[in-house]
Every structure is written in C-alpha cells, then in structure tokens.
Design an enzyme around this catalytic site. Sequence first.
Site, mmCIF file in Angstrom:
data_model
loop_
_atom_site.group_PDB
_atom_site.id
_atom_site.type_symbol
_atom_site.label_atom_id
_atom_site.label_comp_id
_atom_site.label_asym_id
_atom_site.label_seq_id
_atom_site.Cartn_x
_atom_site.Cartn_y
_atom_site.Cartn_z
ATOM 1 N N HIS A 154 0.968 -1.222 0.152
ATOM 2 C CA HIS A 154 0.186 0.109 -0.076
ATOM 3 C C HIS A 154 0.407 1.910 -0.233
ATOM 4 C CE1 HIS A 154 -3.930 -2.341 0.832
ATOM 5 N NE2 HIS A 154 -2.683 -3.271 2.246
ATOM 6 N N SER A 275 15.002 20.888 -15.748
ATOM 7 C CA SER A 275 13.669 22.437 -16.018
ATOM 8 C C SER A 275 14.007 23.345 -16.773
ATOM 9 C CB SER A 275 13.302 22.726 -14.945
ATOM 10 O OG SER A 275 11.913 23.848 -14.392
ATOM 11 N N LYS A 281 16.060 21.536 -11.043
ATOM 12 C CA LYS A 281 15.392 20.406 -11.151
ATOM 13 C C LYS A 281 16.316 19.415 -11.515
ATOM 14 C CE LYS A 281 11.591 19.535 -10.719
ATOM 15 N NZ LYS A 281 10.077 20.033 -11.540
ATOM 16 N N GLU A 288 9.859 8.529 -16.821
ATOM 17 C CA GLU A 288 8.362 8.834 -17.226
ATOM 18 C C GLU A 288 7.783 8.435 -18.469
ATOM 19 O OE1 GLU A 288 8.183 13.437 -16.013
ATOM 20 O OE2 GLU A 288 8.656 12.288 -13.529
#
Length: 437
Positions: A154, A275, A281, A288
């Site tokens: 979980h 970024s 970043k 992804e």
Amino acid sequence: MKLWGGRFKQEESKLMEDFNSSLSFDKRLYREDVKGSIAHVSMLVKSGILKKEEGKVISDGLAGLLEDIEAGRLEIGGDYEDIHSFMESNLIKRIGDLGKKLHTARSRNDQVAVDMRMFAKDNAKMLEGELQELLDTIKKLADANNVIMPGYTHLQRAQVVTFKHHMMAYYSMFSRDKKRIANAIEILDESPLGCCALAGTTYDIDRKHTAKELGFKKPVENFMDGVSDRDYLLELCSCFSIIMMHMSRLSEELILWSSQEFKFINMSDEFSTGSSIMPQKKNPDAAELIRGKTGRVYGSLISLLTTIKGLPLAYNKDMQEDKEQFFDSLDTVTACIRVMSGMLSTLKVNSENMKKAVKYGFLNATEVADYLVNKGVAFRDAHGIVGEIVIYCEDKGCAIEELSLDEFKRFNPVFENDIFEFIDYDNILKKGIKKYL
C-alpha cells in the site's frame, strides 16, 4: 504498375490509390519480401514449374534489388501499391518479362503473410536478446547493492527487505516475459507460403521446401487460416504489453525513489532532464516516458484485437492495418527496454538513506509479534500488543529496537533480553529472505 486490373474498365481514383497504398509502412518488409520470393523461385524450379536457368535469372535479379536497396542505390518509393508491387515491378524492369513468372503459384495473400511471419519471428528473437541484456543489467545492479531497504505494501513501509531482493522481483518478471516471447515464436513458426489466396493452387508445389528454405519448422496446416491468421501478432503485442507493464511498474518505483522525499537512488544525468525555469530540477524523464509509452503499446494491442474481431474468413483488406500497429509497438518496446537497461546501469543506490527509512519505519513490528507467539501468546493478542508498542514509540519518537527491556515488559512480561537479537534487522533478513537466496 499494378499487380491487378485486368477485369476493370475504369482507372482507380487517385483518392482510392492513396488510401489503398501501404508502401509508406510495409516497405519495412523489403528484406523479407526478397527472401520469401527467392525461396518461392527455388521451389518453382524444384517442382519443374520454372526452368533452372529462369530461376537463376529471377533469383539473381531479386538479390540485385536487395543489394541496391541496402547500398542506397535504389530508393523504395513512387506510385506503388505496396512493397510487393514495388519489388515485382522493379524486377521486371531489370530482367524483362521473365520477371512476370515470379508470381506463379503465389498470391499476395500468402506473400504478405509469410513476410510478416518472418519479420515477426526475427524481431521477436531480437527482443529476446534485448530482454537478456536487461536481465543481466538488473542482476549486476542487484548483486552490487545487497543492502537493506524498506519493503512496501500500500506504499507504506511494511517489512525489511534488501534492494537486491526487490530488484530480483523484476528479474523474475522479465524472465517470464522472455519465456512468453519464446513461446510466441514457437507457435508462429509455420510457413503460410503456398496457401495462395485462400485455397492453395492447382500447381504441384512443395510447401515443405519453402518452409525449410525460410527457416520455418513446417507449413501451416490450413490454407484459409494461413492467409488470415494474425494471432501471432496479437500474441506478440500482448507480450509487449506485459513487458511494458512491468517496465512501467519499475519506472514508477524509480521515479519515487529518486524524489527528494525518498532519496533512495540518484539517476544519472545521462537519463535525466532539467527544467527550463527551475534550475535545481533533475527530472527522471526516461522513466516517465517509459511509463507513458506503456499506454501506447496497450493501444496497439487493442487496435489489432478490434481490427480482427469481426472479420470473416479468409483475407480481408482490414488486415493491412496490422502492420503499423505491430511496427510501432515493436519499436516502442525495443526502445524502452534499451533505455531501461541504460538507466539501471548508471543509477546509484543511496544505501544510508534506505537504512534510515528502515530504522524509523517500525519494520520489525511483525517480528515482535512473532516473538510473543513463540513465547505462547496468541497471535491476535500479540498483534494488539505490538500495535500499542508502535503507538508508544511514535509518541516517544524512537524505533522499537531502541526501547529498553523494562519498557518492553510494560506491555507483556514474557519479553526477555533475547528480544533484541530477535528483532535485529540483519537477523530478520537471515531468517527470512536470505535463506532463500
């Protein structure tokens, strides 16, 4: 030149011509088309349908076309309906009317069917190799980082595991994927060449000869099935989808682990991006994109299933839609496997952060309950006692193993000094995961 048209009075509409053409994508089958045609010619000569000299001229002409395409001297393009008409037309230009005998005892239906089977088989074998590269990368990463970390259910810290054991779970997944690909190859390994349009031919041909020449274990048993079967593409696309699902799950974990909240791993700059506005970043875009492209591969599978689901036997033009979906799915899964291998081979594991997450995750709580059970306490009672211990530790801001024996005895008098050895994380691993490695 069209391979048909004798019974037509009017010219094909330019709109229909463009709509019907598949050359823009099935040109990818040029090698298979030449290989299949040369095997067909060999069989025609063996069967006495073509003279030996005729067969040599046609085969040499086909080999010359392939050589020129590979060398860039002949570009695939123009107003041809498909790769088959391109090849046959250019063959006739080179060797004359003898080239018109190539299509004897053959239909485009079995021609495209055998081309696609060869392409699918060869590329499935290629993908087996890519999966093995990924498996080797995972094993190397796992072996080099046999350190403790939290295991989750979980997405909550549950029990202590090792990074190696966690990664080897994916090793098991991708091992099954490789077996699925191998099984798909075994099933598709039959030649449809010689089925012709749907009911064979009156020529006395030798289908076993062409099957052997093309590396298939045998010819297909049913002609109608042979020209209309696309199960092998559906099965491979299903395999691709499962592979992508596994890579997407792994990508999700890599994304989480690389976040500032986890800091379990550091992604290499080689497989990260930045970024345009936030200079601090470092984004895990490789992972992804793999996660995102999974839906694309799923889409190809669903598209193929939908295309085939309502088709009567035998061949229907709808089946032309199989190629773009299969090609895209194949290209996507291949690229994703390669990127995943690169990403895993360059990432760094932050073992200290993993250890800290273990320490303050109460991951030895289950073992405390097991300790009580070993002392004669019923498991349900032990479960409740340990729940109270966890609340106590949360309030105090400490780990379970940092409690004193007196504190343990407040919850149950059966606790003795051996509790500390019992709930030591290294000992837990020895009793659990490590004995199975």
